[in-house]
Enzyme design. Structure first.
Site, PDB file in Angstrom:
ATOM      1  CE  LYS A  83      -4.409  -0.999   2.106  1.00 47.75           C
ATOM      2  NZ  LYS A  83      -5.227  -0.781   3.320  1.00 47.75           N
TER       3      LYS A  83
HETATM    4  C1  E4P Z   1      -8.496  -0.974   3.481  1.00 49.11           C
HETATM    5  O1  E4P Z   1      -7.678  -1.047   2.583  1.00 49.11           O
HETATM    6  C2  E4P Z   1      -8.611   0.219   4.352  1.00 49.11           C
HETATM    7  O2  E4P Z   1      -7.434   0.413   5.058  1.00 49.11           O
HETATM    8  C3  E4P Z   1      -9.797   0.086   5.274  1.00 49.11           C
HETATM    9  O3  E4P Z   1     -10.908  -0.384   4.523  1.00 49.11           O
HETATM   10  C4  E4P Z   1     -10.114   1.370   6.001  1.00 49.11           C
HETATM   11  O4  E4P Z   1     -11.320   1.203   6.701  1.00 49.11           O
HETATM   12  P1  E4P Z   1     -11.800   2.217   7.829  1.00 49.11           P
HETATM   13  O5  E4P Z   1     -12.178   3.507   7.192  1.00 49.11           O
HETATM   14  O6  E4P Z   1     -12.977   1.525   8.461  1.00 49.11           O
HETATM   15  O7  E4P Z   1     -10.655   2.377   8.793  1.00 49.11           O
END
Ligand code: E4P
Length: 217
Positions: A83
């Site tokens: 990421k």
């Molecule tokens: C996934 O890649 C993200 O990090 C995640 O869905 C973020 O979710 P949140 O907004 O509930 O923290």
């Protein structure tokens, strides 16, 4: 549409793998911190449980830092995706990493212009955070629809991972929009199986079966 599990919890992943509904996993530093284990050991375990992509996030900010981190993470398992935050430095890192064959998932995407830049940088995946937009009175699903239209207009190969999902309707709407992937928290996935009419129907059919056969299985 592919389903990724949005968790770093090994038990949740094992259960969903057994149910045959996991095409990949996404994690982030908050999800890792919840597990109270080192990222290295945890991600290696998760990557061995799941055949599809497993997204891992570091904490670099410059292109050099992000590339160095990604080079380390990508050696942990063949299915690691790194990421990269949606910043100018991040997009430089995406170009370098994708050229080296390291797949990237551009994270913290909140606007169509960011999504367009990430695709032009050559990201394999881009994650619009729809729940966080909805939480702030903005249209998360509108972003997904815009992204799908823009990527189609120009034939980008970048896959959209709808992230920050809060409930089953988010997944359904993402599917309607034609998103490639939804990354789903375990509690939302559990709700997707269920319907009160299914439960009531099973109860009634079992009772009637037992009436004729004189017993339940
Ligand atoms: C996934 O890649 C993200 O990090 C995640 O869905 C973020 O979710 P949140 O907004 O509930 O923290």
């Amino acid at each position: 549409m592919k389903f990724f599990l949005d968790t770093a919890n090994v038990e949740q992943i094992k259960r969903a793998v057994k149910a045959g509904v996991v095409d990949g996993v996404t994690t982030n530093p908050t999800l890792i911190a919840k597990e109270g284990r080192s990222q290295h050991a945890l991600i290696k375990e998760i990557a061995a449980l799941v055949k599809g992509p497993v997204s891992v996030e570091g904490n670099g900010t410059t292109c050099d830092e992000l590339v160095k981190e990604a080079e380390v993470y990508s050696k942990w398992a063949p299915n690691i995706v790194v990421k990269i935050p949606m910043t100018e430095e991040g997009m430089k890192a995406v170009r370098v990493l994708e050229k080296k064959g390291i797949r990237t998932n551009v994270t913290l995407v909140f606007s169509p212009s960011q999504a367009l830049i990430a695709a032009k940088a050559g990201a394999s995946f881009v994650s619009p955070f729809i729940g966080r937009l909805d939480d702030n009175s903005m249209d998360g699903m509108g972003l997904v629809r815009d992204m799908m239209q823009i990527y189609k207009n120009y034939g980008f190969n970048t896959q959209v991972i709808v992230a920050s999902i809060r409930h089953p309707l988010h997944v359904v709407e993402a599917a309607r929009a034609g998103a490639h992937i939804a990354t789903i928290p375990a509690d939302v996935l559990a709700k997707m199986w269920n319907h009160p009419l299914t439960d009531a129907g099973i109860k009634k059919f079992r009772e009637d079966f037992a009436k004729v056969e004189g017993k339940y299985l």
